[in-house]
Design an enzyme around this catalytic site. Sequence first.
Site, PDB file in Angstrom:
ATOM      1  N   SER A  19      40.777  66.743  38.313  1.00  0.00           N
ATOM      2  CA  SER A  19      40.076  67.279  39.179  1.00  0.00           C
ATOM      3  C   SER A  19      39.428  67.297  40.413  1.00  0.00           C
ATOM      4  O   SER A  19      38.587  65.596  39.763  1.00  0.00           O
ATOM      5  CB  SER A  19      39.141  68.532  38.908  1.00  0.00           C
ATOM      6  OG  SER A  19      39.069  69.813  39.815  1.00  0.00           O
ATOM      7  N   TYR A  34      33.423  72.755  33.123  1.00  0.00           N
ATOM      8  CA  TYR A  34      34.367  71.848  33.754  1.00  0.00           C
ATOM      9  C   TYR A  34      34.631  70.619  34.722  1.00  0.00           C
ATOM     10  O   TYR A  34      34.783  69.695  34.083  1.00  0.00           O
ATOM     11  CB  TYR A  34      35.215  73.193  35.106  1.00  0.00           C
ATOM     12  CG  TYR A  34      36.557  72.488  34.779  1.00  0.00           C
ATOM     13  CD1 TYR A  34      37.537  72.765  34.195  1.00  0.00           C
ATOM     14  CD2 TYR A  34      36.646  72.214  36.379  1.00  0.00           C
ATOM     15  CE1 TYR A  34      39.576  72.260  34.802  1.00  0.00           C
ATOM     16  CE2 TYR A  34      38.073  72.174  36.779  1.00  0.00           C
ATOM     17  CZ  TYR A  34      39.716  71.959  36.029  1.00  0.00           C
ATOM     18  OH  TYR A  34      39.980  71.072  36.658  1.00  0.00           O
TER      19      TYR A  34
END
Length: 263
Positions: A140, A153
């Site tokens: 990401s 995350y």
Amino acid sequence: MNFNNKVIWITGASSGIGKALALALSQHNCQLILSSRRKEALEAVKLQCKNPEQVAVLPFDLADYENLKPIALEAIQIFGTVDILINNGGISQRSLVIDTDISVDKKLINVDYLGPVALSKALLPHFVKRQSGHFVTVTSLMGKFSSPYRSGYCGAKHALHGFFDALRLEHDKDNIKVTMVCPGFVNTDVAKNALIGDGSPQQSQDNATENGLDVDAFAKRMLNAIQKEKFEAYIGKKEVLGIYLKRFFPRLLHWYVLRSDVR
């Protein structure tokens, strides 16, 4: 590198980015192995592929990272080899640090970090034996810089970069490639499935994700990055600029994120 005559294994293939990759790759002369926890959803994706007879379904849970060696062996046996592993499976988060139970951080590490790492380690001896292979890991932009509501995350995605950069260095001599793909906002259900502080799913879409890159357009750009064997690929809209702000103007990035709606 092209995808013809390759065996490509995709995790998280039952929806979102993984499904879009499967449908796009099925247009090539290759064989696919589709994995996620949901067998019925995988079977539905298989039927949508151009040549379903060239697609196999192998369901498993990334969170069960201590038992992935038999899964890797089973994947190899399906078509006799695996050429490319696309580590796409994962889960996101939407909760403040102070409101997030440590069990949520643990789940994010198990699914987003230890799962892909364990699966890649299980497949690595096969790649070394063949002196060929390509690990593609979807991290990401949050694996390169952070934003609020995604602490666990971000931690897991940052860790992926550390691990796979080391793997690339160690196995360059074995002709093993590593591509890290860093999506920005992509219009999928990732926000709806994101964990909140108590570990339950958010169950709602957010504006940034809804206005993100079309998933099919993303898949096309991702496959182009894989073909070019890029070390890293940043794919999104204006949020990609955060990569360069973090590198050259970290205080400016801090100021910008604080004033942005990044939920």
